[in-house]
Write an enzyme that holds these catalytic residues in place. Structure first.
Site, PDB file in Angstrom:
ATOM      1  CE  LYS A   1       1.374  12.209   4.383  1.00 21.50           C
ATOM      2  NZ  LYS A   1       1.273  10.721   4.045  1.00 21.50           N
TER       3      LYS A   1
ATOM      4  CG  ASP B   1       3.218  10.001  -0.838  1.00 21.96           C
ATOM      5  OD1 ASP B   1       4.303   9.626  -1.365  1.00 21.96           O
ATOM      6  OD2 ASP B   1       3.025   9.322   0.139  1.00 21.96           O
TER       7      ASP B   1
ATOM      8  CE  LYS C   1       2.204   6.271  -1.189  1.00 22.90           C
ATOM      9  NZ  LYS C   1       2.393   5.337  -0.635  1.00 22.90           N
TER      10      LYS C   1
ATOM     11  CG  ASP D   1      -0.232  11.614   1.163  1.00 18.26           C
ATOM     12  OD1 ASP D   1      -1.508  10.694   1.804  1.00 18.26           O
ATOM     13  OD2 ASP D   1       0.862  11.017   0.497  1.00 18.26           O
TER      14      ASP D   1
ATOM     15  CG  ASP E   1       5.889   5.245   0.485  1.00 15.58           C
ATOM     16  OD1 ASP E   1       5.587   6.990   0.305  1.00 15.58           O
ATOM     17  OD2 ASP E   1       5.585   4.623   0.187  1.00 15.58           O
TER      18      ASP E   1
ATOM     19  CD  GLU F   1       5.092  10.951   2.331  1.00 13.76           C
ATOM     20  OE1 GLU F   1       5.986   9.608   2.554  1.00 13.76           O
ATOM     21  OE2 GLU F   1       4.210  11.088   1.965  1.00 13.76           O
TER      22      GLU F   1
ATOM     23  NE  ARG G   1       6.314   7.988   8.424  1.00 17.80           N
ATOM     24  CZ  ARG G   1       6.141   6.661   9.353  1.00 17.80           C
ATOM     25  NH1 ARG G   1       6.985   6.180  10.371  1.00 17.80           N
ATOM     26  NH2 ARG G   1       4.919   6.544   9.203  1.00 17.80           N
TER      27      ARG G   1
END
Ligand code: BES
Ligand code: MN
Ligand code: ZN
Length: 503
Positions: A269, A274, A281, A292, A351, A353, A355
């Protein structure tokens, strides 16, 4: 940036300059060089240990400044604890603790006198492990710090320390180090990628870093938005919509195995930042989300390690690089996207995201390469930090053998994983009202439902997902790391490959 230490190996001899690091067990018995230095300084070492109530506890250190009778400026004593109980990873920690004494003393020259008080030989493996620990401990990310007023530039930016590891097995250790240093460098590459702020390391810049692995013989392809759209990677592309930075998919291939040998595959990933997107967030701590892309960083570092040490394996690294931002064109909660696999996904929370990025990266990887297994790494859920804290990565897998191998490699390298459950009971939580599945399952079992989601895109291949949200970033200080970006995953997966997938 303070330069990384320069490490070499030589035969045991009396130290001549800088700092000498000697080792002591928990009975306060010194190795041969330590005893010699103690005699030469009229017992200064023994006295210093007594006064400081130094007990030789494992990884404890004691600094002794400029004793008379020797040529060195300092002597540092590092405790080994009970020598017979030292595990492999402890040798890295010893090297880290020794390097800590070198840095604290700002010494440019150091010698590690690697001897056991019980007279047993330190092996070449152990000596090389000490060097790995020292190199990793010597890592600093201070490139953006300007020297303080009045401080000379040379002072703020000390030269690379020269560390000589003095050990009987020096020739064999030096030989091992040639390959092991590549692994340490892979971990350092991962740390650098994680530490870089997102304004410097966007998707294109990260892709460029991946491309640089070509120097080591890695074949690297970079797919852009158009190519990914053609492949139907709408789950990944949906995440990228809110960002001015274009999405990239980097595909790295190291062909060190036999021509027809089935490859092993690693998927990361790579969310360069993010914000959460429209499901934004909270502000507090959001700066950490520059990390991230820790999964992608580990995959890139691993490819460096494997290629650098010319591993006899065919390995694939695939990283999905996007930025998750809110914008007029950003993806919305309620949007439905069709992943490359054909499955439809209802985006409940923008959020969740990571996956979505992995859904397409995993499907693409199995579809194109038919690997023996896929392991993905992702800073996927805050919930894994609630479950495991910062000392184990969450391991989710459909394969017991792969899980056992990862657990074993984790214990050997100190990059520990803890297996968590997945199973059909959790499927209900990600059933969607309007699509095949949804991208969040609510608060209960948050890390498990994320893994459950990923499993839809692995096509029943042997697969493991490592949730590294608590270990790749925001990680605690240790003997071998000053904290935050740890490079987690590089040494772990290098070991997995070395133990089981090289001929
Ligand atoms: N990147 C985060 C997970 C994360 C949190 C990594 C803290 C490192 C430290 C991920 O994209 C995320 O936002 N996950 C959500 C999922 C939720 C919306 C279902 C989370 O963990 O809160
Ligand atoms: Mn997120
Ligand atoms: Zn994320």
């Amino acid at each position: 940036m303070a330069e990384l230490p320069n490490i070499s190996f030589s035969k045991p001899s009396a130290p001549k300059k800088g700092i000498a690091v000697i080792f002591v067990d928990d009975t306060l018995a010194l190795g041969a060089t330590g005893s010699e230095l103690d005699a030469a300084t009229d017992g200064a070492i023994t006295r210093a240990m007594k006064v400081a109530e130094f007990k030789g506890a494992s990884m404890a250190s004691l600094d002794i400044v400029a004793p008379a009778g020797v040529k060195v400026d300092r002597i540092a004593v590092v405790g080994m604890g009970k020598i017979a109980e030292l595990a492999e990873y402890d040798w890295l920690r010893l090297g880290g603790a020794a390097m800590g004494a070198v840095s604290a003393g700002k010494a440019e020259h150091a010698s590690f006198h690697l001897e056991r008080a019980d007279g047993e030989a330190v092996t070449a493996e152990q000596a090389s492990d000490v060097a790995i620990g020292a190199k990793l401990r010597g890592y600093n990310f201070d490139k953006y710090k300007t020297p303080k007023k009045g401080e000379e530039k040379s002072k703020a930016k000390p030269k690379a320390a020269k560390v000589a590891v003095c050990v009987e097995s020096h020739a064999a250790a030096a030989d091992l180090w040639k390959t092991q240093e590549e692994v340490a460098d892979g971990a350092i590459l991962a740390r650098n990628l994680v530490n870089e702020p997102a304004n410097v390391l966007g998707t294109e810049e990260f892709a460029k870093k991946a491309k640089e692995l070509e120097k080591l013989g890695v074949e690297v392809e970079i797919l852009g938005e158009k190519e990914m759209a053609k492949l139907g990677m709408n789950a990944l592309l949906g995440v990228a919509r809110g960002s001015a930075r274009p999405p990239k998919l980097a595909i790295m291939q190291w062909k060190g195995g036999k021509a027809k040998e089935q490859p092993v595959a690693f998927v990361g990933k790579g969310v360069v930042f993010d914000t959460g997107g429209i499901s934004i967030k909270p502000a507090a701590g959001m700066e950490d989300m520059k990390g991230d892309m820790g999964g992608a960083a580990a995959v890139t570092g691993l490819m460096h390690a494997l290629a650098g040490r010319k591993a006899k394996v065919n390995a694939i690294g695939v990283i999905g690089l996007v930025e998750n931002m809110p914008d007029a064109d950003a993806q919305r909660p309620g949007d439905i996207v069709t992943a490359m696999s054909g499955r439809t996904i209802e985006v409940i929370n923008t959020d969740a995201e990571g996956r979505l990025v992995l859904a397409d990266a995993l499907w693409y990887t199995q579809d194109r390469f038919k690997p023996a297994f896929m392991i993905n790494l992702a800073t996927l859920t805050g919930a894994i930090i609630i479950a495991l804290g910062h000392h184990h990565a969450g391991l989710f897998s459909n394969n017991d053998e792969l899980s056992a191998r990862l657990t074993e490699a984790g214990l050997a390298t100190g990059e520990k994983v803890w297996r968590m459950p997945i199973g059909p009971e959790y499927e209900k939580l990600i059933e969607a009202k309007f699509a095949d599945i949804k991208n969040t399952g609510g608060r209960p079992a948050g890390s498990i439902t994320a893994a459950q989601f990923l499993q839809h895109f692995v096509n029943d291949l042997p697969w493991a997902h490592l949730d590294v949200a608590g270990t790749a970033m925001g990680s605690p200080e240790s003997e071998i790391s000053k904290g935050w970006a740890s490079g987690f995953g590089v040494r772990l997966l290098d070991r997995l490959v070395r133990n089981h997938y090289e001929d």
